[in-house]
Design an enzyme around this catalytic site. Structure first.
Site, PDB file in Angstrom:
ATOM      1  N   HIS A  37       0.832  -1.206   0.000  1.00  0.00           N
ATOM      2  CA  HIS A  37       0.000   0.000   0.000  1.00  0.00           C
ATOM      3  C   HIS A  37       0.867   1.257   0.000  1.00  0.00           C
ATOM      4  CE1 HIS A  37      -2.812  -2.914   2.149  1.00  0.00           C
ATOM      5  NE2 HIS A  37      -3.505  -2.549   1.093  1.00  0.00           N
ATOM      6  N   ARG A 187      -3.910 -10.348   4.153  1.00  0.00           N
ATOM      7  CA  ARG A 187      -4.316 -11.681   4.605  1.00  0.00           C
ATOM      8  C   ARG A 187      -3.131 -12.556   5.014  1.00  0.00           C
ATOM      9  NH1 ARG A 187      -8.613 -10.816   0.623  1.00  0.00           N
ATOM     10  NH2 ARG A 187     -10.638 -11.058   1.674  1.00  0.00           N
TER      11      ARG A 187
END
Length: 282
Positions: A37, A187
């Protein structure tokens, strides 16, 4: 850096920025931020005057039995990462504001959403395109940045933006990997130590396929077998798909070339991971 939760405040902030002649970049996320990100935010910071990161775990892209309730969330940590990356505004709306009582409008891209993750996660991409369209209307960005790890998602969003005559520029950014090759994902936090080691089979399979391709192998059947053998050797791994598609059209190919997308989805224990590469790219 400012945290905005109100849709109206985010819209008015975006309108004011545009009226002042400033360019706006958006990095849409579901939070639990990592270096992948941050790389999107770094690029957005370089390209625009105002950088917005949205943090919203979008309920409409999760199916029954998926991990919406357990998806990792840590807004305080996210704020630190976003601030370090030069984000001006975090937009973190409430689900009840994004989808109020009586909500009934969805955006659906047809053909591109059928294969790969669309086949195993019905309704997923309808949720993705709907929330991204809403974010584009709220934040009004000149450009929006997405990672190529979710290659199908990137392709679908590009199609949506083109088909609906959206003026936003869609920017795809390279996959960011851990030092051992595992593609960064929120995840990954689900993985036990043993599962984390097992998860390396995804990037190892891609490396093997790419190596064979560069040595002259063009048969998709042969290349797929290389990937299957590596992944199936892992005790924790259960394959969802190992597919070879044209990168632009997401249609199957029988002979590989530089524009062939190799896409993997594998469950490691209970955690579904995806990875990919385009054979002609480094």
């Amino acid at each position: 850096m400012k945290l905005i939760e109100s849709i109206e405040e985010m819209q008015s902030t975006a309108i004011n920025a545009r009226q002042a002649g400033k360019t706006v970049a958006l990095v849409p996320t579901m939070g639990y931020l990592h270096a992948g990100h941050a790389s999107l935010m770094d690029e957005g910071r370089k390209r625009a005057d105002i950088l917005v990161a949205s943090i919203f775990v979008n309920p409409t892209q999760f199916g029954a039995g998926e991990d919406f309730n357990t998806y990792p969330r840590d807004l305080e940590k996210d704020k630190l990462i976003a601030k370090a990356a030069g984000v001006d505004y975090i937009f973190a709306p409430k689900a009840s504001d994004m989808y109020p009582t009586g909500y009934q409008t969805y955006v659906n891209v047809e053909k591109l959403t059928r294969p790969l993750c669309g086949a195993s996660r019905p309704g997923h991409f309808r949720g993705v395109t709907t929330v991204v369209a809403k974010l584009f209307n709220i934040v009004m960005p000149h450009l929006a940045l997405f990672g190529k790890k979710d290659f199908q998602q990137l392709t679908v969003i590009r199609r949506m933006a083109a088909d609906l005559n959206m003026t936003v520029q869609i920017v795809g950014m390279p996959i960011v990997r851990e030092s051992d090759g595992l593609a960064m994902s929120s995840r990954n936090a689900y993985l036990s130590q043993a599962e984390r080691q097992s998860a390396l089979c995804l990037s190892l399979a891609l490396q093997s396929v790419r190596g064979a391709f560069r040595s002259g192998e063009r048969s998709v059947e042969a290349l797929r077998k290389l990937a299957l053998d590596i992944i199936n050797a892992e005790a924790f791994a259960v394959i969802d798909y190992v597919e070879f598609y044209h990168e632009a059209t997401l249609t199957e190919v029988e002979q590989a070339d530089d524009r062939t997308l190799v896409a993997l989805a594998v469950k490691i224990g209970k955690t579904r991971l995806i990875d990919n590469c385009v054979l002609g790219e480094d």
